[in-house]
Design an enzyme around this catalytic site. Structure first.
Site, mmCIF file in Angstrom:
data_model
loop_
_atom_site.group_PDB
_atom_site.id
_atom_site.type_symbol
_atom_site.label_atom_id
_atom_site.label_comp_id
_atom_site.label_asym_id
_atom_site.label_seq_id
_atom_site.Cartn_x
_atom_site.Cartn_y
_atom_site.Cartn_z
ATOM 1 N N SER A 176 -29.953 40.628 97.937
ATOM 2 C CA SER A 176 -28.590 40.616 97.438
ATOM 3 C C SER A 176 -27.646 40.077 98.530
ATOM 4 O O SER A 176 -27.826 38.951 98.983
ATOM 5 C CB SER A 176 -28.192 42.024 96.973
ATOM 6 O OG SER A 176 -26.999 41.995 96.227
ATOM 7 N N GLU A 239 -31.695 38.654 86.017
ATOM 8 C CA GLU A 239 -30.551 38.919 86.893
ATOM 9 C C GLU A 239 -29.252 38.256 86.458
ATOM 10 O O GLU A 239 -28.187 38.624 86.961
ATOM 11 C CB GLU A 239 -30.892 38.537 88.336
ATOM 12 C CG GLU A 239 -31.951 39.418 88.947
ATOM 13 C CD GLU A 239 -31.957 39.383 90.462
ATOM 14 O OE1 GLU A 239 -30.868 39.441 91.063
ATOM 15 O OE2 GLU A 239 -33.051 39.294 91.048
ATOM 16 N N HIS A 288 -31.811 42.914 88.888
ATOM 17 C CA HIS A 288 -31.391 42.800 90.279
ATOM 18 C C HIS A 288 -31.923 43.950 91.130
ATOM 19 O O HIS A 288 -32.303 43.745 92.289
ATOM 20 C CB HIS A 288 -29.861 42.775 90.359
ATOM 21 C CG HIS A 288 -29.322 42.438 91.713
ATOM 22 N ND1 HIS A 288 -29.512 41.214 92.322
ATOM 23 C CD2 HIS A 288 -28.578 43.174 92.594
ATOM 24 C CE1 HIS A 288 -28.930 41.203 93.504
ATOM 25 N NE2 HIS A 288 -28.350 42.384 93.699
#
Length: 319
Positions: A176, A239, A288
């Site tokens: 991330s 995602e 995610h």
């Protein structure tokens, strides 16, 4: 998701017996109470002004000539518990598959009442304009260079003085915002690590500012003035697909607009097209959060597999 739910039980079940504990540790390092053959230490950084909790997972075997390969994990408070368990299993069965023992380093932020989200500043690159980055945390941003100085000038020397680390077999992993930082490091100081794994990188940040850094890096690469270690870019195929709860929270358009999958795929393709050793992996049925575990498994395999040849011996020609 199941792995995250089972993690506390796994850690309890894996509580090391006496033979599994590290009998002696360098000064300042203590046995981690939760992880097998692991140490921990608090380190204050003069570059960032922050304190970090560092975890190390140590192989049981003697170090090879030159020292152990090393995998550095950002967001160590989340990534290290998973990676410590995974790397232990790889150490048991990996050698016949070409995966060798290595040291896992987890770098965890210590939050305070005044510094509730320190990773935002540490992982985001400096940029001329930080007024519309797309981050709504309210935390400072743009401190990635200071955090990288901490890794290179403070953390790494302390680790090298205390443990047998191979200086030319070191991998950086980030997920991330950590993936964004990993790309920033590759594009601005590519020689800092020998391998890079950017998992679900936040390429959307600050109107895809990281792509400007990529373009500058590629210009130098084409001139033959910079090295380019292997880079693995991963992302879950869900995602950029809004989930039902995103609709209720009004985040559906935001999730879709960040184009996590498209950006990751296109970035890896652009590096590969330029002649760099770039690889892209798309994880089916992962979002995610859940994509982290799969990415960590690939990071361990990347970090502790056969050493890559020196960059100078690789084909540097571009199309």
């Amino acid at each position: 998701r199941a792995l995250f739910l089972l993690l506390p039980g796994l850690l309890t079940a894996a509580e090391p017996s006496a033979p599994e504990k590290i009998s002696s540790a360098p000064a300042g390092w203590t046995q981690s109470p939760a992880f097998v053959r692991s140490l921990q230490k608090r380190i204050h950084s003069t570059h960032t002004g922050r304190e970090y909790l560092i975890f190390l997972s140590i192989p049981e075997t003697p170090p090879p000539a030159g020292g152990f390969p090393v995998l550095y994990l950002l967001d160590g408070e989340t990534a290290f518990p998973l990676a410590a368990l995974m790397s232990q299993k790889w150490r048991e069965h990996g050698p016949r598959l070409g995966i060798h023992p290595g040291i896992v380093v987890g770098i965890a932020h210590l939050k305070t009442a005044q510094d509730k989200n320190p990773r935002v500043e540490d992982f985001t690159p400096p940029a001329p304009d930080l007024s519309a980055t797309g981050d709504f945390s309210g935390a400072p941003q743009g401190g990635a260079d200071r955090f990288l100085d901490f890794l290179e000038q403070e953390l790494r020397p302390q680790l090298a003085a205390a443990f047998p680390l191979h200086p030319r077999q070191q991998t950086l992993f980030g997920h991330s915002y950590g993936g964004l930082f990993t790309l920033h490091t590759l594009f601005t100081r590519p020689g800092s690590f020998q391998r890079y794994v950017a998992a679900s990188p936040s390429i959307w940040w600050n109107n895809t500012h990281i792509l400007k850094e990529r373009d500058a890096f590629l210009r130098q690469w084409r001139k033959g003035n910079s090295s380019a270690p292997p880079i693995l870019v991963t992302v879950g195929d869900q995602e950029q697909t809004p989930l039902p709860h995103h609709q209720a929270q009004g985040r559906a358009n935001l999730v879709a607009s960040r184009k996590m999958v498209d950006h990751a795929r296109d970035l890896a393709a652009s590096l590969s097209a330029a002649g760099l050793p770039a690889q892209f992996l798309l994880f089916p049925d992962e979002n995610h959060g859940s994509a982290l575990a799969t990415a960590l498994n690939h990071a361990i395999r990347t970090a502790f597999s056969k050493p890559v040849p020196p960059v100078e011996s690789q084909n540097r020609e571009t199309p």
